[in-house]
Design an enzyme around this catalytic site. Structure first.
Site, short mmCIF file in Angstrom:
data_model
loop_
_atom_site.label_atom_id
_atom_site.label_comp_id
_atom_site.label_asym_id
_atom_site.label_seq_id
_atom_site.Cartn_x
_atom_site.Cartn_y
_atom_site.Cartn_z
N ASP A 42 4.54 2.88 6.65
CA ASP A 42 3.82 2.62 7.89
C ASP A 42 4.69 1.97 8.96
O ASP A 42 5.73 1.38 8.68
CB ASP A 42 2.67 1.65 7.60
CG ASP A 42 3.18 0.23 7.31
OD1 ASP A 42 3.97 0.08 6.36
OD2 ASP A 42 2.81 -0.71 8.05
N ASP B 201 14.85 -0.84 0.09
CA ASP B 201 15.67 -1.08 1.27
C ASP B 201 16.60 -2.26 0.96
O ASP B 201 17.66 -2.06 0.35
CB ASP B 201 14.75 -1.35 2.46
CG ASP B 201 15.48 -1.57 3.77
OD1 ASP B 201 16.68 -1.26 3.84
OD2 ASP B 201 14.86 -2.05 4.73
N LYS C 21 0.81 -1.19 0.00
CA LYS C 21 0.00 0.00 0.00
C LYS C 21 0.86 1.26 0.00
O LYS C 21 0.37 2.36 -0.17
CB LYS C 21 -0.88 0.00 1.26
CG LYS C 21 -1.74 -1.23 1.40
CD LYS C 21 -2.23 -1.36 2.85
CE LYS C 21 -2.56 -2.79 3.14
NZ LYS C 21 -2.70 -3.03 4.59
N GLY C 22 2.15 1.07 0.21
CA GLY C 22 3.04 2.20 0.43
C GLY C 22 3.18 3.17 -0.72
O GLY C 22 3.56 4.33 -0.53
N ARG D 98 0.73 6.12 7.64
CA ARG D 98 0.94 6.31 6.20
C ARG D 98 0.49 7.69 5.75
O ARG D 98 0.91 8.17 4.70
CB ARG D 98 0.12 5.27 5.41
CG ARG D 98 0.57 3.83 5.61
CD ARG D 98 -0.16 2.94 4.60
NE ARG D 98 -0.09 1.53 4.92
CZ ARG D 98 0.90 0.72 4.57
NH1 ARG D 98 1.92 1.18 3.89
NH2 ARG D 98 0.87 -0.56 4.89
N LYS E 193 17.17 3.50 0.79
CA LYS E 193 17.97 3.22 1.99
C LYS E 193 19.10 2.32 1.54
O LYS E 193 19.04 1.10 1.64
CB LYS E 193 17.08 2.45 2.99
CG LYS E 193 17.07 3.01 4.38
CD LYS E 193 16.45 2.01 5.33
CE LYS E 193 15.06 2.37 5.75
NZ LYS E 193 14.50 1.36 6.69
N ASP F 18 7.35 2.99 -2.44
CA ASP F 18 7.73 4.04 -1.50
C ASP F 18 9.23 4.04 -1.23
O ASP F 18 9.86 5.09 -1.19
CB ASP F 18 6.95 3.88 -0.17
CG ASP F 18 6.94 2.45 0.37
OD1 ASP F 18 7.61 1.58 -0.21
OD2 ASP F 18 6.25 2.22 1.37
N PHE G 279 14.40 3.49 10.48
CA PHE G 279 13.03 3.12 10.14
C PHE G 279 12.17 4.38 10.06
O PHE G 279 12.05 5.11 11.03
CB PHE G 279 12.45 2.15 11.17
CG PHE G 279 11.19 1.52 10.67
CD1 PHE G 279 11.23 0.44 9.80
CD2 PHE G 279 9.94 2.05 11.02
CE1 PHE G 279 10.06 -0.11 9.29
CE2 PHE G 279 8.77 1.50 10.51
CZ PHE G 279 8.83 0.42 9.65
N VAL G 280 11.61 4.61 8.88
CA VAL G 280 10.87 5.85 8.66
C VAL G 280 9.38 5.58 8.42
O VAL G 280 8.98 4.50 7.99
CB VAL G 280 11.45 6.64 7.47
CG1 VAL G 280 12.83 7.18 7.79
CG2 VAL G 280 11.49 5.80 6.19
P1 IMP Z 1 12.87 -4.37 0.45
O1 IMP Z 1 13.51 -3.37 -0.45
O2 IMP Z 1 12.58 -5.68 -0.20
O3 IMP Z 1 13.62 -4.53 1.73
O4 IMP Z 1 11.44 -3.92 0.88
C1 IMP Z 1 10.95 -2.67 0.77
C2 IMP Z 1 9.65 -2.63 1.51
O5 IMP Z 1 9.86 -2.73 2.93
C3 IMP Z 1 8.99 -1.30 1.26
O6 IMP Z 1 8.07 -1.36 0.22
C4 IMP Z 1 8.35 -0.99 2.60
O7 IMP Z 1 7.04 -1.48 2.62
C5 IMP Z 1 9.16 -1.74 3.63
N1 IMP Z 1 10.12 -0.86 4.33
C6 IMP Z 1 11.46 -0.82 4.19
N2 IMP Z 1 12.01 0.12 4.97
C7 IMP Z 1 10.98 0.70 5.62
C8 IMP Z 1 10.92 1.78 6.58
O8 IMP Z 1 11.90 2.42 7.00
N3 IMP Z 1 9.67 2.11 7.02
C9 IMP Z 1 8.55 1.46 6.60
N4 IMP Z 1 8.56 0.46 5.71
C10 IMP Z 1 9.78 0.09 5.23
MG MG Z 2 5.85 -1.50 0.51
#
Ligand code: IMP
Ligand code: MG
Length: 179
Positions: free
Chosen positions: A159, A103, A42-43, A165, A131, A100, A152-153
């Site tokens: 969220d 990471d 949903k981000g 959100r 990130k 959004d 963590f943001v």
């Molecule tokens: P990744 O890149 O596979 O680790 O996943 C990214 C997803 O993790 C994003 O779409 C977010 O939903 C969630 N996420 C990663 N870092 C954060 C954060 O700092 N705050 C909130 N959600 C996060």
């Molecule tokens: Mg997400």
């Protein structure tokens, strides 16, 4: 400022400016290319809606729901749960994934590979936040709003436990409110 926010990282005004710049980059690159934007629920919602309204081209918008973190737990395995069906064309399409944040990069990498496997002509990635220190692979987003430190943001789509959100800015979540 919301009480669970320790520090504002990106203000509402900065977000507007950032999104305008990213929209310009996408508009330039896709001027002569039909494409489908896919938002990751949903981000993606605040970012995608602000971004999409500024890209003055003709393109499709679709959404996918994929599972990611629970709470602030960033330990996750390499399998991605795509909760919604991909019931729109992928084969021979140019795809722009919108999320959004990038990471670990695992979510987007798995999805990108899957879409390419399904015959997408190209798959590019647009994220509001990067990130970089959290990365567990070599994936880079093609369009990045801004880089943030490994904290963590919340806000503007991001969220903690499905809350916050709706904050109009990006803030660092105060860990003392961790449940
Ligand atoms: P990744 O890149 O596979 O680790 O996943 C990214 C997803 O993790 C994003 O779409 C977010 O939903 C969630 N996420 C990663 N870092 C954060 C954060 O700092 N705050 C909130 N959600 C996060
Ligand atoms: Mg997400």
């Amino acid at each position: 400022m919301h009480k669970v926010v320790k520090k504002v990282l990106v203000t509402e005004k900065e977000l507007k400016k950032i999104i305008k710049r990213v929209a310009g980059e996408i508009e330039f690159d896709y001027k002569y290319t039909d494409f489908t934007m896919i938002g990751l629920l949903k981000g993606c919602i605040p970012f995608l809606s602000s971004l999409a309204l500024q890209i003055k081209l003709d393109y499709k918008i679709e959404y996918l729901s994929v599972s990611s973190y629970e709470g602030t737990d960033s330990r996750k395995n390499d399998s991605l749960n795509i909760k919604t069906q991909i019931d729109f064309p992928i084969k021979d399409q140019h795809i722009l994934l919108v999320d959004d944040i990038i990471d670990s990069g695992i979510t987007l990498q798995i999805l990108k590979d899957k879409l390419l496997e399904m015959g997408a002509k190209s798959v590019k990635i647009a994220v509001l936040l990067d990130k970089k220190e959290g990365r567990k692979n070599s994936l880079e987003a093609d369009y990045v709003g801004t880089r943030i430190p490994n904290e963590f943001v919340i806000g503007f789509g991001l969220d903690y436990d499905e809350l916050y959100r709706n904050l109009p800015y990006i803030g660092v979540f105060d860990q003392k409110y961790l449940k």
